[in-house]
Design a protein around this motif. Structure first.
Motif, PDB file in Angstrom:
ATOM      1  N   UNK A 118       0.847  -1.188   0.000  1.00 21.94           N
ATOM      2  CA  UNK A 118       0.000   0.000   0.000  1.00 21.94           C
ATOM      3  C   UNK A 118       0.888   1.245   0.000  1.00 21.94           C
ATOM      4  N   UNK A 119       0.354   2.396  -0.423  1.00 23.64           N
ATOM      5  CA  UNK A 119       1.176   3.616  -0.400  1.00 23.64           C
ATOM      6  C   UNK A 119       1.762   3.900   0.975  1.00 23.64           C
ATOM      7  N   UNK A 120       0.944   3.725   2.011  1.00 25.33           N
ATOM      8  CA  UNK A 120       1.405   4.040   3.359  1.00 25.33           C
ATOM      9  C   UNK A 120       2.547   3.116   3.795  1.00 25.33           C
ATOM     10  N   UNK A 121       2.401   1.820   3.524  1.00 27.39           N
ATOM     11  CA  UNK A 121       3.441   0.870   3.929  1.00 27.39           C
ATOM     12  C   UNK A 121       4.731   1.087   3.135  1.00 27.39           C
ATOM     13  N   UNK A 122       4.594   1.340   1.845  1.00 24.78           N
ATOM     14  CA  UNK A 122       5.787   1.539   1.020  1.00 24.78           C
ATOM     15  C   UNK A 122       6.530   2.798   1.453  1.00 24.78           C
ATOM     16  N   UNK A 123       5.810   3.895   1.623  1.00 29.20           N
ATOM     17  CA  UNK A 123       6.471   5.147   2.002  1.00 29.20           C
ATOM     18  C   UNK A 123       7.049   5.063   3.415  1.00 29.20           C
ATOM     19  N   UNK A 124       6.390   4.334   4.289  1.00 26.56           N
ATOM     20  CA  UNK A 124       6.955   4.124   5.631  1.00 26.56           C
ATOM     21  C   UNK A 124       8.290   3.387   5.532  1.00 26.56           C
ATOM     22  N   UNK A 125       8.349   2.367   4.685  1.00 27.24           N
ATOM     23  CA  UNK A 125       9.592   1.611   4.519  1.00 27.24           C
ATOM     24  C   UNK A 125      10.686   2.473   3.901  1.00 27.24           C
ATOM     25  N   UNK A 126      10.325   3.289   2.914  1.00 22.76           N
ATOM     26  CA  UNK A 126      11.305   4.184   2.288  1.00 22.76           C
ATOM     27  C   UNK A 126      11.896   5.131   3.320  1.00 22.76           C
ATOM     28  N   UNK A 127      11.037   5.742   4.115  1.00 20.30           N
ATOM     29  CA  UNK A 127      11.511   6.719   5.098  1.00 20.30           C
ATOM     30  C   UNK A 127      12.324   6.040   6.199  1.00 20.30           C
ATOM     31  N   UNK A 128      11.943   4.834   6.585  1.00 13.08           N
ATOM     32  CA  UNK A 128      12.714   4.113   7.610  1.00 13.08           C
ATOM     33  C   UNK A 128      14.142   3.862   7.140  1.00 13.08           C
ATOM     34  N   UNK A 132      17.758   5.684   8.473  1.00 12.33           N
ATOM     35  CA  UNK A 132      18.947   4.924   8.861  1.00 12.33           C
ATOM     36  C   UNK A 132      20.168   5.412   8.094  1.00 12.33           C
ATOM     37  N   UNK A 133      20.001   5.627   6.786  1.00 10.51           N
ATOM     38  CA  UNK A 133      21.133   6.050   5.954  1.00 10.51           C
ATOM     39  C   UNK A 133      21.599   7.448   6.362  1.00 10.51           C
ATOM     40  N   UNK A 134      20.665   8.336   6.607  1.00 11.65           N
ATOM     41  CA  UNK A 134      21.020   9.710   6.995  1.00 11.65           C
ATOM     42  C   UNK A 134      21.742   9.723   8.338  1.00 11.65           C
ATOM     43  N   UNK A 135      21.240   8.941   9.294  1.00  7.93           N
ATOM     44  CA  UNK A 135      21.834   8.918  10.637  1.00  7.93           C
ATOM     45  C   UNK A 135      23.259   8.372  10.629  1.00  7.93           C
ATOM     46  N   UNK A 136      23.563   7.516   9.659  1.00 13.36           N
ATOM     47  CA  UNK A 136      24.885   6.896   9.612  1.00 13.36           C
ATOM     48  C   UNK A 136      25.921   7.765   8.918  1.00 13.36           C
ATOM     49  N   UNK A 137      25.511   8.918   8.383  1.00 18.17           N
ATOM     50  CA  UNK A 137      26.423   9.784   7.646  1.00 18.17           C
ATOM     51  C   UNK A 137      26.618  11.098   8.395  1.00 18.17           C
ATOM     52  N   UNK A 138      27.861  11.565   8.547  1.00 18.79           N
ATOM     53  CA  UNK A 138      28.094  12.782   9.326  1.00 18.79           C
ATOM     54  C   UNK A 138      27.705  14.070   8.601  1.00 18.79           C
ATOM     55  N   UNK A 139      27.518  14.007   7.313  1.00 23.02           N
ATOM     56  CA  UNK A 139      27.220  15.223   6.559  1.00 23.02           C
ATOM     57  C   UNK A 139      25.760  15.655   6.765  1.00 23.02           C
ATOM     58  N   UNK A 140      25.537  16.944   6.615  1.00 21.66           N
ATOM     59  CA  UNK A 140      24.193  17.483   6.809  1.00 21.66           C
ATOM     60  C   UNK A 140      23.314  17.150   5.609  1.00 21.66           C
ATOM     61  N   UNK A 141      22.150  16.556   5.861  1.00 22.73           N
ATOM     62  CA  UNK A 141      21.194  16.248   4.798  1.00 22.73           C
ATOM     63  C   UNK A 141      20.191  17.391   4.703  1.00 22.73           C
ATOM     64  N   UNK A 142      19.984  17.903   3.481  1.00 21.53           N
ATOM     65  CA  UNK A 142      19.159  19.103   3.312  1.00 21.53           C
ATOM     66  C   UNK A 142      17.897  18.859   2.490  1.00 21.53           C
ATOM     67  N   UNK A 143      17.599  17.599   2.158  1.00 18.98           N
ATOM     68  CA  UNK A 143      16.381  17.355   1.398  1.00 18.98           C
ATOM     69  C   UNK A 143      16.224  15.900   1.023  1.00 18.98           C
ATOM     70  N   UNK A 144      14.991  15.546   0.636  1.00 11.90           N
ATOM     71  CA  UNK A 144      14.675  14.191   0.205  1.00 11.90           C
ATOM     72  C   UNK A 144      13.843  14.275  -1.060  1.00 11.90           C
ATOM     73  N   UNK A 185      10.926  12.023  12.592  1.00  8.70           N
ATOM     74  CA  UNK A 185      11.781  13.056  13.158  1.00  8.70           C
ATOM     75  C   UNK A 185      12.744  13.682  12.169  1.00  8.70           C
ATOM     76  N   UNK A 186      12.473  13.532  10.883  1.00  7.26           N
ATOM     77  CA  UNK A 186      13.319  14.135   9.855  1.00  7.26           C
ATOM     78  C   UNK A 186      12.758  15.495   9.469  1.00  7.26           C
TER      79      UNK A 186
END
Length: 402
Positions: A118-128, A132-144, A185-186
């Motif tokens: 479903x859209x909700x499940x897929x987008x939840x998985x994408x954001x999860x 994880x990827x953003x948290x593991x990188x020290x650089x500042x993320x400015x958009x998705x 929390x993003x």
């Protein structure tokens, strides 16, 4: 009488255009940047100093040869600067990657779709996974940025016909994505667009479409055929973001049934499943689709008649579709995504001949048909979408410095 802009005002207004020129490689030196912006050397120096202070570019103090015989400093994006998160959803899964300015993707990761998808499940998985990827990188993320295999209506940014995802028409993809990022929390700006449009934009800025004024891009993902037009560096999206649905071009009235309800659309006559069908094979859901089409292409290269005939059949349908679009749009270059490029490589003269024979403009002078240069054009395009706010106004995104 128009007011005269001071150098500081002009410099600040030039930050976005200057960053875009460095981002696309169009301004490798400060001398070139000065000429492209049409500003004084002092203003160009102030602009590059500001972008350097923002951590966006590097200015090499060792001079390089200038375009007018005057030494000029080298400009490049700062690899330690901010990043964006690029995501792509396709019929069989989704992919994510961090990207730096300059069109550079970090190593992408691929994941299966959750079930039910479903859209909700897929987008939840994408954001999860994005979190994880953003948290593991020290650089500042400015958009998705998110690429989806469906037309996206503007300004609402809703999925109009997500046929290959089986999502309801009118799914508010952008709103759902924003809700998921907020819940995770993003604190990031997010945006969503059609995958073919974004691939075209990436190829125009960083790939095979660089230097083209009117670029036609045609691609096929796991299912269906997409296309886009880039005119003078800007996507042609039409009145509501739905232009260039080349997959719905009719190429065989008695052909295969299309999910849109018609028959013989390019969508189902020139995608990977069409090649399997032409070769008399059923798709094996337990194996990657492209692995199965690669086998047919290898057999065609080895001279097996059934495989060769299947490749030629799909290439002919692709050529008819491209010719029809060329007749209307008159592009100066056609770029093909990975699957169609594999067909082109299998029978290199056939596609150009079909297009030339069935296209008025093709008969006047062959339009170059070339392969996409980027490994993951759709994902790279999602990064371009995410960079848009920064390229428009770096100070607004990163804040005033010092």
């Amino acid at each position: 009488m128009q007011p005269t802009h001071t150098s500081p005002e002009r410099g600040r207004a030039a930050l976005g255009p200057a960053l875009a020129l460095v981002h696309t490689g169009a301004a490798p030196t400060r001398s070139v940047l000065t000429g492209e912006l049409g500003v004084t050397r002092a203003t160009a120096g102030a602009v590059t100093a500001e972008l350097q202070a923002l951590g966006l570019i590097t200015v090499d103090a060792r001079p390089a040869g200038g375009t007018r015989g005057r030494p000029s400093h080298r400009l490049a994006v700062d690899p330690s600067g901010p990043v964006v998160l690029a995501a792509q959803i396709h019929a069989d899964g989704f992919s994510i990657a961090l990207a730096t300015l300059g069109g550079v993707l970090d190593t992408p990761e691929d994941f299966p779709l959750p079930q039910p998808a479903t859209p909700e499940r897929v987008l939840h998985a994408v954001v999860a996974e994005a979190s994880r990827r953003i948290a593991a990188d020290p650089r500042r993320c400015v958009g998705l940025g998110l690429a989806v295999p469906t037309p996206v209506a503007l300004p609402e940014r809703v999925a109009v016909a997500a046929m290959y995802l089986d999502w309801p028409s009118g799914t508010p993809v952008a709103d759902l994505l924003q809700q998921e990022t907020a819940a995770a929390g993003l604190d990031l700006p997010v945006d969503v667009a059609n995958d073919a449009n974004l691939a075209a934009l990436a190829e125009h800025r960083h790939g095979a479409g660089r230097g083209s004024r009117h670029l036609l891009y045609v691609t096929s993902g796991h299912r269906g055929v997409g296309g886009a037009l880039v005119v003078e560096g800007r996507l042609h999206t039409g009145s509501a973001g739905l232009a260039l649905e080349v997959g719905q071009v009719l190429v065989d009235p008695g052909g295969r049934r299309c999910p849109c309800g018609s028959r013989g659309c390019l969508d189902v006559e020139a995608d990977p499943s069409a090649l399997l069908a032409a070769a008399g094979r059923e798709a094996d859901p337990s194996r990657p689709l492209f692995e199965q089409t690669d086998e047919i292409l290898a057999e065609a290269a080895a001279g097996r008649p059934r495989a060769r005939a299947a490749v030629e059949h799909v290439v002919d349908r692709l050529g008819l579709g491209i010719a029809g679009v060329i007749n209307i749009l008159n592009p100066d270059r056609v770029v093909l995504g990975a699957f169609h490029n594999a067909l082109l490589a299998a029978v290199p003269e056939r596609l150009a001949r079909v297009v030339a024979e069935r296209s008025y403009w093709g008969r006047c002078g062959r339009i170059p048909i070339t392969a996409a240069a980027l490994d993951r054009s759709e994902l790279a395009g999602a990064a371009e979408l995410a960079w848009t706010p920064l390229l428009d106004d770096p100070l607004a995104v990163l804040g005033e410095q010092g």
